[in-house]
Write a protein that holds these residues in place. Structure first.
Motif, mmCIF file in Angstrom:
data_model
loop_
_atom_site.group_PDB
_atom_site.id
_atom_site.type_symbol
_atom_site.label_atom_id
_atom_site.label_comp_id
_atom_site.label_asym_id
_atom_site.label_seq_id
_atom_site.Cartn_x
_atom_site.Cartn_y
_atom_site.Cartn_z
ATOM 1 N N SER A 319 1.009 -1.132 -0.183
ATOM 2 C CA SER A 319 0.097 0.033 0.052
ATOM 3 C C SER A 319 0.860 1.183 -0.016
ATOM 4 C CB SER A 319 -0.954 0.082 1.325
ATOM 5 O OG SER A 319 -0.211 -0.115 2.389
ATOM 6 N N ASN A 320 0.466 2.385 -0.643
ATOM 7 C CA ASN A 320 1.125 3.675 -0.609
ATOM 8 C C ASN A 320 0.820 4.177 0.771
ATOM 9 O OD1 ASN A 320 1.656 6.119 -1.032
ATOM 10 N ND2 ASN A 320 0.054 6.875 -2.149
ATOM 11 N N ASN A 321 1.621 3.892 1.515
ATOM 12 C CA ASN A 321 1.477 4.377 3.213
ATOM 13 C C ASN A 321 0.687 3.149 3.830
ATOM 14 O OD1 ASN A 321 2.828 7.341 3.943
ATOM 15 N ND2 ASN A 321 2.263 7.140 1.823
ATOM 16 N N ALA A 322 1.039 2.793 5.270
ATOM 17 C CA ALA A 322 0.523 1.880 5.635
ATOM 18 C C ALA A 322 -0.773 2.078 6.300
ATOM 19 C CB ALA A 322 1.264 1.523 7.180
ATOM 20 N N ARG A 341 7.200 5.577 2.883
ATOM 21 C CA ARG A 341 7.221 4.118 2.999
ATOM 22 C C ARG A 341 5.757 3.409 2.530
ATOM 23 N NH1 ARG A 341 11.560 2.903 5.651
ATOM 24 N NH2 ARG A 341 10.900 0.703 6.310
ATOM 25 N N LEU A 342 6.060 2.170 2.050
ATOM 26 C CA LEU A 342 5.125 1.350 1.691
ATOM 27 C C LEU A 342 4.642 0.522 2.908
ATOM 28 C CD1 LEU A 342 6.666 -0.004 -1.477
ATOM 29 C CD2 LEU A 342 4.683 1.639 -1.535
ATOM 30 N N GLY A 343 3.319 0.389 2.668
ATOM 31 C CA GLY A 343 2.689 -0.601 3.791
ATOM 32 C C GLY A 343 2.848 -2.089 3.309
ATOM 33 N N VAL A 369 2.781 -7.962 9.135
ATOM 34 C CA VAL A 369 2.660 -6.575 8.899
ATOM 35 C C VAL A 369 4.078 -5.607 9.190
ATOM 36 C CG1 VAL A 369 1.146 -4.586 9.734
ATOM 37 C CG2 VAL A 369 0.376 -6.974 9.611
ATOM 38 N N LEU A 370 4.293 -4.946 7.977
ATOM 39 C CA LEU A 370 5.614 -4.176 8.242
ATOM 40 C C LEU A 370 5.289 -3.042 7.140
ATOM 41 C CD1 LEU A 370 7.308 -5.211 5.571
ATOM 42 C CD2 LEU A 370 7.642 -7.175 7.110
ATOM 43 N N THR A 371 6.532 -2.107 7.274
ATOM 44 C CA THR A 371 6.671 -1.041 6.169
ATOM 45 C C THR A 371 8.077 -1.117 5.630
ATOM 46 O OG1 THR A 371 7.397 0.236 7.582
ATOM 47 C CG2 THR A 371 5.144 0.400 7.500
#
Length: 450
Positions: A319-322, A341-343, A369-371
């Motif tokens: 995702s475009n940011n988490a 950061r990407l989610g 789940v991370l970025t």
């Protein structure tokens, strides 16, 4: 005066933390105190029932025919049986009271943590002059016909915008239309349409350093929601043409394809390719899920996020940011769109037991789940099916995902609803420390005044 106000603040903070802990403990102990051994057995039965329900739902999604029908009946029977057990034992009121106590614990805990002075990071607003030659693309079918219902074309033209209505009966290259508008002197690009269409035009705007206008006329409008726009009144987005400010937000890319929300690989990426998906999403999903979840079809995936490998997940969402994952009321929202950061959300479930763990465990092994700044999705196939902002695509593997930090200038109305403040994450360990530490901080203040 300041010292007295600070003391009152600490006192409220302390009692809110203590109240949260007391309410949580009461919710846990109430079934045992009121029901004794019977209450304990019912508590165990509740956990077993929840696990059974999760397992049954897994069988519904991963099986066909009679097994799926039986699993659906079980998923309904398990919670109904639990309610009947509590009602027979005259303890149904305990369930409702425990739920109320949990609600009180969550509310008090969040109040205590919010009062520590932590605040969400808000996007900085830039005041820039209004555009002189705005260009807007409007999809008349978007959101069930919101363009016509809210008279967006007429209102935009009255504000000086050049408007092009997309033809719903033939394919049009919106990227080419946006590039042609830039060549013709447009100083703002805007879209009323789905998130996939918005992403394509947003990439052209970012490439040329032009402001981008989001008109919330789609069906779900996730990007508009996270920008704080009024999704109930798409025409309000046009206020940005005359009285607007700019936000600098990130833009995601899967290979060379832009996305404003997310790129989905694996199960969802395959389901959206189904011919009947647009007409019957549930039916199309139930038709394809058994083979996908049990790995009888589809590629085997590996995702590498900034060096961290995620092996063999059935689904990967970049995702475009988490997205928020800890709050059911904020699920599917992003706290910010400019973190750079990407989610990354990856799911691996291979059995009914793991499905139950995914529901009941606070840290299930099957959920990652991370970025990351870069994510590479690899496969044992030359092509990958991808759902990009809800649009079905096929990209050559591996797919490299990246994020362009604050590459997009989004023009929004100065007066808009805004993004609801996200409640703080509930941290029980921090609440315990807070309940004790604040009492010690406030005590010397009282002794000095004594």
């Amino acid at each position: 005066m300041g010292s007295a106000m600070s003391e009152r603040h600490h006192r409220r903070q302390r009692w809110a933390a203590r109240g949260a802990l007391a309410a949580a403990a009461s919710a846990l102990l109430l079934p045992l105190v009121t029901g004794g051994l019977r209450g304990l057995l019912l508590l165990v039965a509740t956990l077993a029932g929840l696990a059974l329900t999760a397992a049954a739902l897994w069988w519904v999604l991963s099986r066909r025919g009679a097994v799926r029908m039986a699993a659906a009946a079980l998923a309904l029977f398990a919670p109904v049986s639990l309610i009947s057990l509590f009602a027979t034992a005259n303890l149904l009121w305990v369930v409702f009271l425990s739920l109320l106590l949990w609600c009180a614990a969550v509310w008090s805990g969040r109040y205590a943590l919010r009062s520590t002075g932590l605040r969400p990071v808000r996007a900085k607003e830039y005041r820039t002059p209004p555009p002189q030659r705005p260009f807007l693309l409007l999809n008349p079918r978007s959101g069930g016909g919101k363009v016509g219902k809210f008279q967006l074309k007429e209102k935009a033209e009255a504000l000086g915008a050049r408007v092009v209505l997309l033809d719903p009966d033939r394919h049009q290259d919106v990227t080419a239309l946006a590039r042609a508008a830039v060549a013709d002197g447009a100083d703002l690009l805007g879209v009323a349409g789905g998130d996939g269409t918005q992403a394509l035009v947003a990439a052209v705007a970012a490439e040329h350093g032009l402001p981008f206008l989001v008109i919330a006329a789609g069906t779900r409008n996730h990007f508009a929601m996270d920008l704080g726009l009024d999704r109930d009144d798409p025409a309000a987005s046009l206020d940005a043409l005359t009285d607007g400010v700019e936000l600098r937000v990130d833009l995601g890319f899967a290979a060379d394809r832009p996305f404003v929300n997310n790129a989905s690989f694996g199960v969802y990426g395959a389901v959206v390719q189904s011919p009947g998906y647009r007409e019957d999403k549930v039916g199309a999903a139930l038709e394809r899920l058994p083979e996908l979840l049990t790995r009888q079809s589809g590629p085997r995936l590996t995702a590498v996020a900034d060096g961290t490998a995620i092996a063999d997940p059935q689904a990967v969402l970049v995702s475009n940011n988490a997205y928020r994952m800890d709050d059911p009321f904020g699920f599917g929202r992003r706290e910010r769109l400019n973190s750079g950061r990407l989610g990354v959300l990856a799911v691996r479930v291979d059995s009914a037991v793991e499905a139950a763990e995914l529901l009941l465990s606070p840290r299930p092994e099957g959920l990652t789940v991370l970025t990351a700044q870069r994510v590479v999705v690899q496969a044992d196939a030359p092509q990958l099916e991808v759902g990009l902002d809800g649009e079905a695509l096929t990209l050559p593997a591996p797919v490299h995902c990246r994020i362009a930090r604050r590459a997009l200038r989004v023009r929004v109305p100065r007066d808009r609803p805004g993004v609801p403040e996200a409640p703080p994450r509930l941290d029980w360990r921090r609440l315990r420390k807070l309940a004790a530490a604040v009492g010690r901080t406030a005590a010397p203040s009282r002794s000095r005044h004594g």
